[in-house]
Design a protein around this motif. Structure first.
Motif, PDB file in Angstrom:
ATOM      1  N   UNK A 153       0.829  -1.208   0.000  1.00  0.00           N
ATOM      2  CA  UNK A 153       0.000   0.000   0.000  1.00  0.00           C
ATOM      3  C   UNK A 153       0.864   1.259   0.000  1.00  0.00           C
ATOM      4  N   UNK A 154       1.967   1.215   0.750  1.00  0.00           N
ATOM      5  CA  UNK A 154       2.881   2.375   0.772  1.00  0.00           C
ATOM      6  C   UNK A 154       3.508   2.599  -0.594  1.00  0.00           C
ATOM      7  N   UNK A 155       3.921   1.525  -1.241  1.00  0.00           N
ATOM      8  CA  UNK A 155       4.523   1.632  -2.574  1.00  0.00           C
ATOM      9  C   UNK A 155       3.534   2.223  -3.574  1.00  0.00           C
ATOM     10  N   UNK A 156       2.322   1.727  -3.554  1.00  0.00           N
ATOM     11  CA  UNK A 156       1.305   2.198  -4.493  1.00  0.00           C
ATOM     12  C   UNK A 156       0.965   3.661  -4.223  1.00  0.00           C
ATOM     13  N   UNK A 157       0.894   4.028  -2.937  1.00  0.00           N
ATOM     14  CA  UNK A 157       0.576   5.415  -2.583  1.00  0.00           C
ATOM     15  C   UNK A 157       1.633   6.387  -3.079  1.00  0.00           C
ATOM     16  N   UNK A 158       2.868   5.895  -3.237  1.00  0.00           N
ATOM     17  CA  UNK A 158       3.954   6.741  -3.735  1.00  0.00           C
ATOM     18  C   UNK A 158       4.174   6.558  -5.238  1.00  0.00           C
ATOM     19  N   UNK A 159       3.202   5.940  -5.923  1.00  0.00           N
ATOM     20  CA  UNK A 159       3.181   5.797  -7.389  1.00  0.00           C
ATOM     21  C   UNK A 159       4.107   4.704  -7.932  1.00  0.00           C
ATOM     22  N   UNK A 160       4.592   3.807  -7.077  1.00  0.00           N
ATOM     23  CA  UNK A 160       5.365   2.667  -7.574  1.00  0.00           C
ATOM     24  C   UNK A 160       4.399   1.529  -7.881  1.00  0.00           C
ATOM     25  N   UNK A 161       4.391   1.086  -9.131  1.00  0.00           N
ATOM     26  CA  UNK A 161       3.401   0.115  -9.584  1.00  0.00           C
ATOM     27  C   UNK A 161       3.871  -1.300  -9.269  1.00  0.00           C
ATOM     28  N   UNK A 162       3.145  -1.983  -8.374  1.00  0.00           N
ATOM     29  CA  UNK A 162       3.487  -3.347  -7.958  1.00  0.00           C
ATOM     30  C   UNK A 162       2.771  -4.340  -8.869  1.00  0.00           C
TER      31      UNK A 162
END
Length: 468
Positions: free
Chosen positions: A318-327
């Motif tokens: 969720x943190x990665x996605x919130x910072x625009x890193x696409x998992x």
């Protein structure tokens, strides 16, 4: 009952020999007698060995030590562990404490894997004082009913093992042995159950004792994909641990097997191992970015640790996605020494700037506040108006996914599993990127991660390969 040639072939491989049955029963009797001697309480053998539904080669024996319900939980634990250790010492075995609802002992005694579990000797499941008190009732219920269906149970167990959906642990999320036994008891034969399973739908209900008036009532109480009411406890779904994924995979396996039976469905896919060179080549071919968080394994059993690892993984994701890193995908693995939380990312690096959208110009109070906040920033463009709304460029918090996961304060601010958090706080963790993610300990896990496909698809590939 007429068996197909495939069923006969499988039973020839999985039926225990007379010598194996005799040895297991003798060992069980010796352990029960030892509990009586050292603890002065009755004991009973439970599980598949007690019911004659174990697959050849399995050496697991479950002994439940039945303590009076008058003693406290603390006394049960103390006396139970003391008795278990005394039994292990009597047979010169080795042991390790494990924890379910309370501590028990897992031991190796004369080549058998033995669980010595203390529980309360209650008269019914309605009188249970802890969850493990229910287990002896399973054996008492099934023993007089399952005898003529033991071969069918073995076929279903081996089918589930061959399809990778056997095991109710948190890592697998599949079918338990008790669940397999109840399904066969409900449908009568392996072949009949397979035909039924091929047409299952989400929310399928099996209620052998007819505790509920209709399926609508049952589905109001239980929400899992497969609902099998425990004949010994109407408030429990035996299939609660079965995940939607494993349920769907089993339906696919059943459907394909019924359409085109093959012995391959009863053979587990051999695990594959990925070397570091192969791992590097796969990364280059895929063009994605691999990141992993590695930490010390918490000193608890897998069923405690794995759900906490998954919770931690979801928080980081969720943190990665919130910072625009696409998992793209994420998974966890628990090793003997370390645990791995793995991320495959489509986007792992981003530019320094990020666009912030503000309120509409006509929203004066909020618009003024937005302008005031960014008025003096000179590093990037803005604020500006596009149509009726303010925008500005600001510096991104993290330009790489690795820098985000390396921010210990940020990561630990998330919703993490309790024991996982404790390890990360006390022992730290490391973030690995690219080829550095690979290690011998996780070489099988990484191979399975990249080779992911449903087990039915693998079986179909194997069948087609045999036909060519």
């Amino acid at each position: 009952m007429t068996r197909s040639s495939i069923e006969q072939e499988v039973l020839g491989r999985v039926l225990p020999t007379d010598a194996e049955r005799s040895a297991a029963q003798e060992m069980g009797n010796k352990l029960i007698a030892a509990v009586n001697e050292v603890a002065g309480v009755p004991a009973m053998m439970t599980g598949s060995v007690a019911r004659g539904t174990w697959v050849r080669g399995d050496k697991d024996i479950d002994i439940f030590m039945l303590f009076p319900p008058e003693i406290s939980r603390e006394e049960l634990q103390e006396k139970g562990l003391a008795a278990a250790y005394a039994v292990v010492e009597k047979f010169s075995g080795t042991s390790e404490e494990k924890y379910a609802e309370h501590p028990y002992l897992n031991a190796v005694i004369e080549g058998f894997d033995v669980d010595l579990v203390p529980c309360y000797h209650v008269g019914s499941t309605a009188e249970m004082k802890c969850a493990v008190d229910r287990t002896p009732f399973h054996t008492r219920y099934l023993l007089p009913k399952i005898g003529s269906l033991r071969e069918d149970v073995l076929l279903l167990k081996q089918f589930a093992k061959g399809g990778g959906v056997y095991g109710s642990d948190h890592m697998t999320g599949g079918f338990s042995g008790y669940l397999c036994e109840l399904l066969i008891l409900a449908y009568g034969e392996f072949s009949q159950f397979m035909q039924a399973a091929s047409e299952f739908r989400y929310g399928e209900v099996v209620d052998i004792e007819k505790y509920y008036a209709d399926t609508k009532e049952t589905r109001k109480k239980f929400s899992e994909p497969l609902i099998v009411i425990d004949p010994t406890d109407k408030d429990r779904n035996v299939a609660a641990a079965l995940t939607p994924t494993r349920f769907a995979e089993f339906m696919e396996l059943a459907r394909d097997y019924c359409a085109s039976p093959s012995p391959l469905y009863f053979v587990a896919d051999p695990p594959t191992q990925m070397g570091k060179t192969e791992f590097a080549a796969v990364l280059q071919m895929r063009g994605t970015s691999m990141l992993a968080v590695r930490m010390k394994t918490p000193a608890y059993v897998a069923d405690t640790v794995v759900p906490q690892l998954r919770k931690t993984m979801e928080s980081m994701k969720a943190m990665l996605i919130a910072e625009d890193f696409q998992v793209h995908r994420a998974e966890v693995s628990m090793g003997a020494e370390t645990c791995l939380i793995l991320f495959e990312l489509i986007i792992a690096r981003l530019p320094a700037i990020v666009l912030r959208s503000g309120p509409p110009v006509w929203n004066h109070e909020n618009a003024d506040r937005f302008v005031e906040k960014y008025l003096m920033q000179e590093e990037f463009a803005g604020p500006w108006i596009d149509e009726d709304r303010y925008y500005t460029e600001v510096r991104r918090n993290y330009t790489s996914a690795e820098s985000l996961l390396s921010d210990k304060q940020k990561v630990l601010s998330g919703s993490l599993g309790r024991h996982v958090r404790q390890v990360m706080e006390e022992d730290g963790y490391e973030v690995l990127e690219g080829v550095d993610v690979w290690s011998v300990e996780f070489s099988f896990f990484l191979s399975a991660f990249f080779a992911r496909s449903s087990h039915a698809i693998r079986k179909l590939r194997g069948i087609k390969a045999e036909q060519q």
